[in-house]
Design an enzyme around this catalytic site. Structure first.
Site, PDB file in Angstrom:
ATOM      1  N   ASP A 245       0.847  -1.190   0.000  1.00 46.34           N
ATOM      2  CA  ASP A 245       0.000   0.000   0.000  1.00 46.34           C
ATOM      3  C   ASP A 245       0.892   1.253   0.000  1.00 46.34           C
ATOM      4  OD1 ASP A 245      -3.189   0.588   1.050  1.00 46.34           O
ATOM      5  OD2 ASP A 245      -1.731   2.222   1.175  1.00 46.34           O
TER       6      ASP A 245
ATOM      7  N   HIS B 179     -10.572  -4.689  -3.246  1.00 47.10           N
ATOM      8  CA  HIS B 179      -9.253  -5.054  -2.736  1.00 47.10           C
ATOM      9  C   HIS B 179      -9.343  -5.481  -1.282  1.00 47.10           C
ATOM     10  CE1 HIS B 179      -9.901  -0.689  -2.355  1.00 47.10           C
ATOM     11  NE2 HIS B 179      -9.250  -0.768  -1.198  1.00 47.10           N
TER      12      HIS B 179
HETATM   13  P1  DGP Z   1      -9.396   1.939   0.427  1.00 47.10           P
HETATM   14  O1  DGP Z   1      -9.363   3.247   1.168  1.00 47.10           O
HETATM   15  O2  DGP Z   1      -9.921   0.774   1.256  1.00 47.10           O
HETATM   16  O3  DGP Z   1     -10.079   2.074  -0.911  1.00 47.10           O
HETATM   17  O4  DGP Z   1      -7.866   1.580   0.135  1.00 47.10           O
HETATM   18  C1  DGP Z   1      -7.193   2.076  -0.975  1.00 47.10           C
HETATM   19  C2  DGP Z   1      -5.720   2.006  -0.656  1.00 47.10           C
HETATM   20  O5  DGP Z   1      -5.024   2.111  -1.878  1.00 47.10           O
HETATM   21  C3  DGP Z   1      -5.190   3.126   0.235  1.00 47.10           C
HETATM   22  O6  DGP Z   1      -4.744   2.568   1.465  1.00 47.10           O
HETATM   23  C4  DGP Z   1      -4.038   3.722  -0.535  1.00 47.10           C
HETATM   24  C5  DGP Z   1      -3.788   2.740  -1.642  1.00 47.10           C
HETATM   25  N1  DGP Z   1      -3.417   3.329  -2.905  1.00 47.10           N
HETATM   26  C6  DGP Z   1      -4.084   4.287  -3.604  1.00 47.10           C
HETATM   27  N2  DGP Z   1      -3.437   4.564  -4.745  1.00 47.10           N
HETATM   28  C7  DGP Z   1      -2.343   3.753  -4.767  1.00 47.10           C
HETATM   29  C8  DGP Z   1      -1.277   3.575  -5.704  1.00 47.10           C
HETATM   30  O7  DGP Z   1      -1.200   4.197  -6.767  1.00 47.10           O
HETATM   31  N3  DGP Z   1      -0.331   2.662  -5.377  1.00 47.10           N
HETATM   32  C9  DGP Z   1      -0.384   1.910  -4.231  1.00 47.10           C
HETATM   33  N4  DGP Z   1       0.604   1.036  -4.007  1.00 47.10           N
HETATM   34  N5  DGP Z   1      -1.373   2.063  -3.338  1.00 47.10           N
HETATM   35  C10 DGP Z   1      -2.331   2.970  -3.600  1.00 47.10           C
END
Ligand code: DGP
Length: 114
Positions: free
Chosen positions: A30, A100
């Site tokens: 994340d 996810h």
């Molecule tokens: P949620 O809030 O449950 O939809 O979780 C989405 C998660 O995705 C949040 O913890 C941050 C992560 N995230 C968002 N954009 C990106 C990205 O471009 N790369 C990665 N590795 N994580 C991301």
């Protein structure tokens, strides 16, 4: 889906630190970790939320959980413990609309969650 950030990670257009992948799922760190170990497990196919998952996706749901377990093992969480979270809809904190599973661990995890 063209404008989905997680589809673009699956497609390799956006870099991510992958920790696991198979033919149905991809897992990566994340970008905004809320625990020392924090990864996301996603289906390769675009599904916006858990509510869009169909009965025909039953096997895929199982695959997501098995991948999450493999990720937990890869991150060294099997003995210390970990938590799986699927935020569903904005009111529950979902910000990326490609379903996810969060894999969280590496610190004590309180209950109930916030
Ligand atoms: P949620 O809030 O449950 O939809 O979780 C989405 C998660 O995705 C949040 O913890 C941050 C992560 N995230 C968002 N954009 C990106 C990205 O471009 N790369 C990665 N590795 N994580 C991301």
């Amino acid at each position: 889906m063209k404008d989905c950030v997680f589809c673009r990670i699956v497609g390799g257009e956006i870099p991510a630190k992958r920790v696991f992948e198979d033919d149905a799922t991809v897992a990566f760190r994340d970008a905004n970790p809320v625990a020392p170990a924090h990864a996301l497990v996603i289906p390769r196919a675009h599904i916006a939320t858990l509510d869009e998952v169909q009965d025909s996706d039953r096997e895929l749901l199982g695959r997501l959980l098995l991948s999450a377990r493999a990720v937990a093992a890869e991150l060294g969480l099997s003995s210390t413990g970990y938590r799986l979270v699927i935020n569903t809809h904005a009111g529950a904190g979902q910000s990326v609309f490609h379903v996810h599973v969060h894999v969280l661990g590496g610190r004590p995890l309180g209950w109930p969650p916030g």
